[in-house]
Design a protein around this motif. Structure first.
Motif, PDB file in Angstrom:
ATOM      1  N   VAL A 122       0.915  -1.031  -0.030  1.00 23.79           N
ATOM      2  CA  VAL A 122      -0.170   0.077  -0.121  1.00 23.79           C
ATOM      3  C   VAL A 122       0.947   1.322  -0.179  1.00 23.79           C
ATOM      4  O   VAL A 122       0.543   2.350  -0.753  1.00 23.79           O
ATOM      5  N   ASP A 123       1.820   1.372   0.783  1.00 25.09           N
ATOM      6  CA  ASP A 123       2.690   2.480   0.999  1.00 25.09           C
ATOM      7  C   ASP A 123       4.237   2.143   0.782  1.00 25.09           C
ATOM      8  O   ASP A 123       4.996   3.134   0.971  1.00 25.09           O
ATOM      9  N   GLY A 124       4.419   1.156   0.719  1.00 28.19           N
ATOM     10  CA  GLY A 124       5.985   0.661   0.393  1.00 28.19           C
ATOM     11  C   GLY A 124       6.843   0.666   1.686  1.00 28.19           C
ATOM     12  O   GLY A 124       8.042   0.523   1.604  1.00 28.19           O
ATOM     13  N   ARG A 125       6.190   0.898   2.833  1.00 32.04           N
ATOM     14  CA  ARG A 125       7.144   0.785   4.242  1.00 32.04           C
ATOM     15  C   ARG A 125       7.347  -0.474   4.663  1.00 32.04           C
ATOM     16  O   ARG A 125       6.831  -1.500   3.982  1.00 32.04           O
ATOM     17  N   SER A 126       8.279  -0.840   5.402  1.00 35.07           N
ATOM     18  CA  SER A 126       8.817  -2.308   5.913  1.00 35.07           C
ATOM     19  C   SER A 126       8.010  -2.384   7.021  1.00 35.07           C
ATOM     20  O   SER A 126       7.695  -1.472   7.841  1.00 35.07           O
ATOM     21  N   VAL A 127       7.525  -3.621   7.354  1.00 33.28           N
ATOM     22  CA  VAL A 127       6.887  -4.303   8.391  1.00 33.28           C
ATOM     23  C   VAL A 127       7.688  -5.409   8.992  1.00 33.28           C
ATOM     24  O   VAL A 127       8.387  -6.102   7.926  1.00 33.28           O
ATOM     25  N   ALA A 128       7.300  -5.972   9.996  1.00 33.93           N
ATOM     26  CA  ALA A 128       7.770  -7.304  10.640  1.00 33.93           C
ATOM     27  C   ALA A 128       6.770  -8.315  10.471  1.00 33.93           C
ATOM     28  O   ALA A 128       5.710  -7.722  10.797  1.00 33.93           O
ATOM     29  N   LEU A 129       6.891  -9.439   9.527  1.00 33.23           N
ATOM     30  CA  LEU A 129       5.852 -10.198   9.599  1.00 33.23           C
ATOM     31  C   LEU A 129       6.296 -11.534  10.388  1.00 33.23           C
ATOM     32  O   LEU A 129       7.316 -12.227   9.923  1.00 33.23           O
ATOM     33  N   ARG A 130       5.611 -12.105  11.025  1.00 33.68           N
ATOM     34  CA  ARG A 130       5.807 -13.183  11.928  1.00 33.68           C
ATOM     35  C   ARG A 130       5.120 -14.487  11.627  1.00 33.68           C
ATOM     36  O   ARG A 130       3.591 -14.452  11.907  1.00 33.68           O
ATOM     37  N   GLY A 172      -2.304 -18.864   3.440  1.00 38.38           N
ATOM     38  CA  GLY A 172      -2.983 -19.886   4.368  1.00 38.38           C
ATOM     39  C   GLY A 172      -2.291 -20.076   5.644  1.00 38.38           C
ATOM     40  O   GLY A 172      -2.987 -20.910   6.404  1.00 38.38           O
ATOM     41  N   LYS A 173      -1.449 -19.129   6.006  1.00 41.72           N
ATOM     42  CA  LYS A 173      -0.652 -19.244   7.491  1.00 41.72           C
ATOM     43  C   LYS A 173      -1.231 -18.039   8.176  1.00 41.72           C
ATOM     44  O   LYS A 173      -1.242 -16.997   7.723  1.00 41.72           O
ATOM     45  N   PRO A 174      -1.316 -18.036   9.536  1.00 46.64           N
ATOM     46  CA  PRO A 174      -1.494 -16.914  10.218  1.00 46.64           C
ATOM     47  C   PRO A 174      -0.348 -16.432  10.425  1.00 46.64           C
ATOM     48  O   PRO A 174       0.946 -16.962  10.792  1.00 46.64           O
ATOM     49  N   ALA A 175      -0.106 -15.073  10.525  1.00 47.64           N
ATOM     50  CA  ALA A 175       0.813 -13.950  10.571  1.00 47.64           C
ATOM     51  C   ALA A 175       0.636 -12.918  11.302  1.00 47.64           C
ATOM     52  O   ALA A 175      -0.302 -12.327  11.183  1.00 47.64           O
ATOM     53  N   VAL A 176       1.536 -12.573  12.296  1.00 52.95           N
ATOM     54  CA  VAL A 176       1.388 -11.292  12.914  1.00 52.95           C
ATOM     55  C   VAL A 176       2.196 -10.148  12.217  1.00 52.95           C
ATOM     56  O   VAL A 176       3.319 -10.383  12.060  1.00 52.95           O
ATOM     57  N   ILE A 177       1.382  -9.089  12.045  1.00 57.22           N
ATOM     58  CA  ILE A 177       2.233  -8.078  11.431  1.00 57.22           C
ATOM     59  C   ILE A 177       2.246  -6.757  12.401  1.00 57.22           C
ATOM     60  O   ILE A 177       1.698  -6.446  13.386  1.00 57.22           O
ATOM     61  N   SER A 178       3.744  -6.197  12.487  1.00 52.93           N
ATOM     62  CA  SER A 178       4.235  -5.469  13.673  1.00 52.93           C
ATOM     63  C   SER A 178       5.195  -4.284  12.859  1.00 52.93           C
ATOM     64  O   SER A 178       5.587  -4.527  11.740  1.00 52.93           O
ATOM     65  N   GLU A 179       5.243  -3.299  13.814  1.00 54.88           N
ATOM     66  CA  GLU A 179       6.256  -2.198  13.325  1.00 54.88           C
ATOM     67  C   GLU A 179       7.679  -2.898  12.910  1.00 54.88           C
ATOM     68  O   GLU A 179       7.900  -3.834  13.710  1.00 54.88           O
ATOM     69  N   PHE A 180       8.334  -2.442  12.182  1.00 56.01           N
ATOM     70  CA  PHE A 180       9.672  -3.276  11.638  1.00 56.01           C
ATOM     71  C   PHE A 180      10.651  -2.238  12.533  1.00 56.01           C
ATOM     72  O   PHE A 180      10.902  -0.962  12.092  1.00 56.01           O
ATOM     73  N   VAL A 181      11.373  -2.762  13.181  1.00 54.25           N
ATOM     74  CA  VAL A 181      12.627  -2.099  14.148  1.00 54.25           C
ATOM     75  C   VAL A 181      13.756  -2.826  13.580  1.00 54.25           C
ATOM     76  O   VAL A 181      14.096  -3.706  13.682  1.00 54.25           O
TER      77      VAL A 181
END
Length: 342
Positions: A122-130, A172-181
């Motif tokens: 959407v905006d090109g930012r980086s996020v952490a995906l677990r 098909g997998k659950p993943a948590v999206i959070s701020e990328f540090v």
């Protein structure tokens, strides 16, 4: 006015997010698509699943007509069991093609899954995906419960917390999206054999205890305070993995920072904080030593430790809860009072 809009865009928060939403809708209705998209994206940066913002962004980017306002989200207290059963609270984003979040390089892995840096399309930012291990999510009900918990946590913002954005389904997998540090955690320093100075441990204790004060005042327990969940990036301390305590407690490492046999509550957070500070200061995990009166004074394991810091850590790690600190405010106050001693 232009000045108001500029000020407003810099002040998105859980308190002002509704106003942001209506401001974006006003821009959309006036045909100012670029300005509307800009504000909608700021809303999504604060709350990944806010109302119908993702749908509005997709429609505007495709050149579609403006949408009518979405109804306000009901408060959790007003929801009935029947309504919850009819409409699961777990937010998902997996249906869109191509996916909104595209995994890039792996940045970590552990008992709670593999973590990637991902790019938000959407905006090109980086996020952490677990990606969460399947064995930790034992069915749809567990997934709905975790989704509801993370939805509530996503409304919490603090400069020393890694912001949680939501729970999605990806491939098909659950993943948590959070701020990328982009930074390092303190477990890495321990693995390399480094101990922290008294001054740094003291400063870290003040920051983390203040962050716990903020969480506890909101009725939130972190539940997983430990060196691997304390990060530093560009000189800023960030406490990570908020909202994953229930999953963390289902994993049983041989030696962790949790109070043995204790519930997931405020007292457990304070014990974990003290255990973390003790380990970072001395290089010795406190649970590897005799507990209670047999636990060595930190000053016998590290130089420059004041009597006040010795007392604070041993009291905070006492096996009997009634003899420990009752709140994060008490620990914060003790640390503040000993500034001239470290």
């Amino acid at each position: 006015t232009t000045e108001f809009t500029i000020w407003f865009r810099k002040n998105v928060s859980p308190v002002t997010i509704d106003l942001f939403y209506w401001l974006a809708m006003g821009q959309e209705a006036a045909g100012r698509v670029k300005e509307a998209l800009d504000v909608y994206r700021k809303v999504m940066a604060e709350d990944l699943m806010y109302r119908d913002v993702a749908r509005r962004v997709a429609r505007l980017e495709a050149g579609g007509a403006p949408l009518t306002p979405a109804p306000a989200r009901p408060q959790a207290a007003a929801a009935t069991p029947e309504a919850a059963a009819a409409k699961p609270s777990t937010p998902t984003v997996g249906a869109a093609k191509p996916p909104r979040f595209v995994p890039q390089e792996e940045i970590g892995r552990g008992p709670l899954g593999v973590v990637f840096r991902a790019e938000d399309q959407v905006d090109g930012r980086s996020v952490a995906l677990r990606f969460l291990p399947p064995e930790l999510i034992s069915g749809p009900e567990a997934l709905r419960t975790l989704g509801a918990e993370l939805k509530a946590i996503s409304a919490v913002s603090h400069p020393n917390l890694v912001k949680v954005l939501g729970l999605i389904q990806l491939e098909g997998k659950p993943a948590v999206i959070s701020e990328f540090v982009k930074g390092r955690n303190f477990a890495e320093a321990l693995k390399s054999g480094h101990k922290m100075t008294v001054q740094r441990v003291h400063g870290l204790g003040r920051i983390v205890s203040q962050t716990l004060v903020f969480l506890h005042e909101k009725g939130i327990v972190h539940g997983s305070v430990q060196p691997s969940n304390i990060m530093v990036a560009s000189g800023i301390i960030k406490l990570a993995d908020l909202g994953l305590a229930r999953l963390a407690r289902s994993v049983a490492p041989s030696l962790d920072y949790r109070e043995p046999g204790a519930p997931n509550d405020v007292a457990a957070d304070l014990y974990a904080l003290a255990a973390t500070l003790y380990h970072l200061l001395t290089g010795i995990h406190p649970r590897s030593k005799p507990q209670g009166a047999g636990l060595p004074l930190p000053s016998t394991l590290a130089s420059g430790v004041s009597e006040a810091l010795d007392k604070l850590l041993l009291q905070a790690l006492h096996p009997r809860r009634e003899l420990r600190f009752a709140s994060a405010e008490e620990i914060q106050r003790e640390l503040k009072d000993m500034v001239r001693l470290v």
